[in-house]
Design an enzyme around this catalytic site. Structure first.
Site, PDB file in Angstrom:
ATOM      1  N   TRP A  99       7.816  -9.281   3.647  1.00 14.24           N
ATOM      2  CA  TRP A  99       6.699  -8.663   2.924  1.00 14.24           C
ATOM      3  C   TRP A  99       7.197  -7.908   1.701  1.00 14.24           C
ATOM      4  O   TRP A  99       6.608  -7.991   0.629  1.00 14.24           O
ATOM      5  CB  TRP A  99       5.854  -7.788   3.851  1.00 14.24           C
ATOM      6  N   ASP A 129       4.176  -0.013   1.299  1.00 13.52           N
ATOM      7  CA  ASP A 129       3.319  -0.958   2.012  1.00 13.52           C
ATOM      8  C   ASP A 129       3.368  -0.545   3.482  1.00 13.52           C
ATOM      9  O   ASP A 129       4.360  -0.774   4.174  1.00 13.52           O
ATOM     10  CB  ASP A 129       3.855  -2.381   1.833  1.00 13.52           C
ATOM     11  N   LYS A 186      -4.487  -4.450  11.221  1.00 17.95           N
ATOM     12  CA  LYS A 186      -3.559  -4.235  12.331  1.00 17.95           C
ATOM     13  C   LYS A 186      -3.987  -2.986  13.116  1.00 17.95           C
ATOM     14  O   LYS A 186      -4.399  -3.077  14.258  1.00 17.95           O
ATOM     15  CB  LYS A 186      -2.117  -4.088  11.845  1.00 17.95           C
TER      16      LYS A 186
HETATM   17  N1  PMP Z   1       2.477  -6.424   4.189  1.00 15.37           N
HETATM   18  C1  PMP Z   1       2.734  -6.397   5.500  1.00 15.37           C
HETATM   19  C2  PMP Z   1       3.747  -5.434   6.018  1.00 15.37           C
HETATM   20  C3  PMP Z   1       2.045  -7.251   6.358  1.00 15.37           C
HETATM   21  O1  PMP Z   1       2.304  -7.234   7.663  1.00 15.37           O
HETATM   22  C4  PMP Z   1       1.089  -8.141   5.831  1.00 15.37           C
HETATM   23  C5  PMP Z   1       0.272  -9.062   6.705  1.00 15.37           C
HETATM   24  N2  PMP Z   1       0.800  -9.459   7.875  1.00 15.37           N
HETATM   25  C6  PMP Z   1       0.880  -8.142   4.453  1.00 15.37           C
HETATM   26  C7  PMP Z   1       1.573  -7.263   3.663  1.00 15.37           C
HETATM   27  C8  PMP Z   1      -0.134  -9.077   3.819  1.00 15.37           C
HETATM   28  O2  PMP Z   1      -1.373  -8.584   4.118  1.00 15.37           O
HETATM   29  P1  PMP Z   1      -2.731  -9.310   3.719  1.00 15.37           P
HETATM   30  O3  PMP Z   1      -2.840 -10.510   4.568  1.00 15.37           O
HETATM   31  O4  PMP Z   1      -3.753  -8.246   4.028  1.00 15.37           O
HETATM   32  O5  PMP Z   1      -2.680  -9.628   2.283  1.00 15.37           O
END
Ligand code: PMP
Length: 363
Positions: A103, A173, A197
């Site tokens: 991520w 994030d 989450k």
């Molecule tokens: N950052 C993290 C730490 C995540 O776990 C996720 C999704 N699993 C995301 C970003 C991406 O999120 P989204 O699907 O809401 O764009």
């Protein structure tokens, strides 16, 4: 209720049953409004009250100081990968990224398209099974901001404490450990998290941003990508994700009234994770955790079995036993048990029982 299973999905993920029940009871007629929240104008008094209460409860849970705005946006955490550099990198400065998983890498890749970025640290060489030590993080004291991912959902590594960045604004994030524990918001310039989450359903993205950072947002940004514009309009420049915000509000209330706040939530999350990691550590090497012990995530527990064949067998049999969503991400392999706030301790105990039984029968 007996037909609900234990859902270990990494997100969207388990919600508190009492929240689902309340939403169900308010589905057709929200508190005398004669309609569902889904059908209600976002400019109505009833919805205004919903979004205001959601914000107030989040502020109280995280003790968010007054000089921070809370935004309920759309586009997921992924859109924040773009919005953060667009809004915060105005003065042609470069930005530092601490990479501890996919991520963070994703955020870095998007930021690279928009301006100058630096890799301040990365643990890619060991497939993100650990966090960098403070002296491995090489920061630029003139950076526009430092970005990190507090919990890497795929690899299962989580920062216990935020990296020290001096006067450089810290951007996080926090998607997969948001409101799972108390956080000193004042240490951050900006926090963002997809809701799906710990906070609610997919569709809402929460941003907490310090006022002074809004002052240097460039004037020429598209309205929908401009934090200052979105803040000025109280997250309602356009139609917000009303129903998702309503459910987030119920989850915040649940955390305050039923759980008793984030200290209590954190204690319970630690207890759930301890039960699972103890089972891994006491299996004589049959189960092997991916993350090093000192950076293990309380939210996403990643582990392997002796062979891929056994992993597939485990997943198949666990699913049949009502333990769903345990397949790990392909970049780690093996298994991942996501045990966010609303995931019950009884589900963790059931998984440990299953693991012990499986090892006895297949080991
Ligand atoms: N950052 C993290 C730490 C995540 O776990 C996720 C999704 N699993 C995301 C970003 C991406 O999120 P989204 O699907 O809401 O764009």
């Amino acid at each position: 209720m007996t037909d609900r299973i234990f859902n270990f999905s990494a997100g969207p993920a388990t919600l508190p049953v009492s929240v689902l029940e309340q939403a169900q009871s308010e589905m057709l007629n929200y508190r005398g409004a004669g309609m569902s929240v889904m059908e209600m104008s976002h400019r109505s008094k009833a919805f205004e009250s919903i979004i205001q209460h959601a914000e107030a409860d989040l502020r109280s849970l995280l003790s968010i100081p007054e000089n921070y705005k809370v935004l309920f946006l759309q586009g997921g955490a992924s859109l924040q990968f773009t919005m953060v550099p667009m809004n915060l990198q105005s003065k042609g400065k470069s930005a530092d990224y601490i990479l501890t998983g996919s991520w963070g890498q994703g955020a870095f890749k998007e930021a690279k398209k928009l301006g100058s970025v630096r890799e301040a640290a990365t643990t890619a060489v060991s497939n993100f099974n650990r966090l960098p030590s403070p002296d491995e993080i090489k920061l630029d004291s003139g950076a526009a901001y430092v970005h990190f991912t507090s919990n890497e959902t795929i690899f299962g590594v989580e920062f216990d404490e935020e990296p020290a960045t001096g006067d450089v604004p810290l951007v996080c994030d926090m998607s997969s450990d948001f409101i799972s524990r108390p956080v000193a918001v004042s240490k951050y310039g900006l926090i963002y998290a997809g809701a799906q989450k710990n906070a609610g359903p997919a569709g809402a993205t929460i941003v907490i941003v310090r006022d002074d950072l809004l002052e240097s947002v460039p004037d020429n940004l598209p309205a929908m990508l401009d934090y200052r514009n979105l803040a000025k309009n109280g997250s309602m420049y356009n139609t917000p994700p009303c129903y998702a915000i309503y459910i987030c509000g119920l989850v915040f209330k649940w955390l305050i009234d039923d759980v008793g706040g984030l200290e209590k939530m954190h204690a319970l999350n630690k207890e759930k994770a301890r039960i699972l990691y103890d089972a891994i550590d006491s299996s004589d090497g049959y189960y092997r955790g991916h993350a090093e012990k000192d950076c293990r995530s309380l939210m996403n527990v990643t582990f392997r079995l002796p062979s891929e064949e056994l992993e597939n067998k485990f997943i198949k049999e666990a699913t049949a036993a009502g333990l769903d969503g345990l397949k790990g991400h392909r970049s780690v392999g093996g298994l991942r048990a996501s045990i966010y706030n609303a995931f019950p301790k009884t589900g963790v105990e059931k998984l440990v029982e299953f693991m012990n039984e499986f090892q006895k029968n297949s080991g």
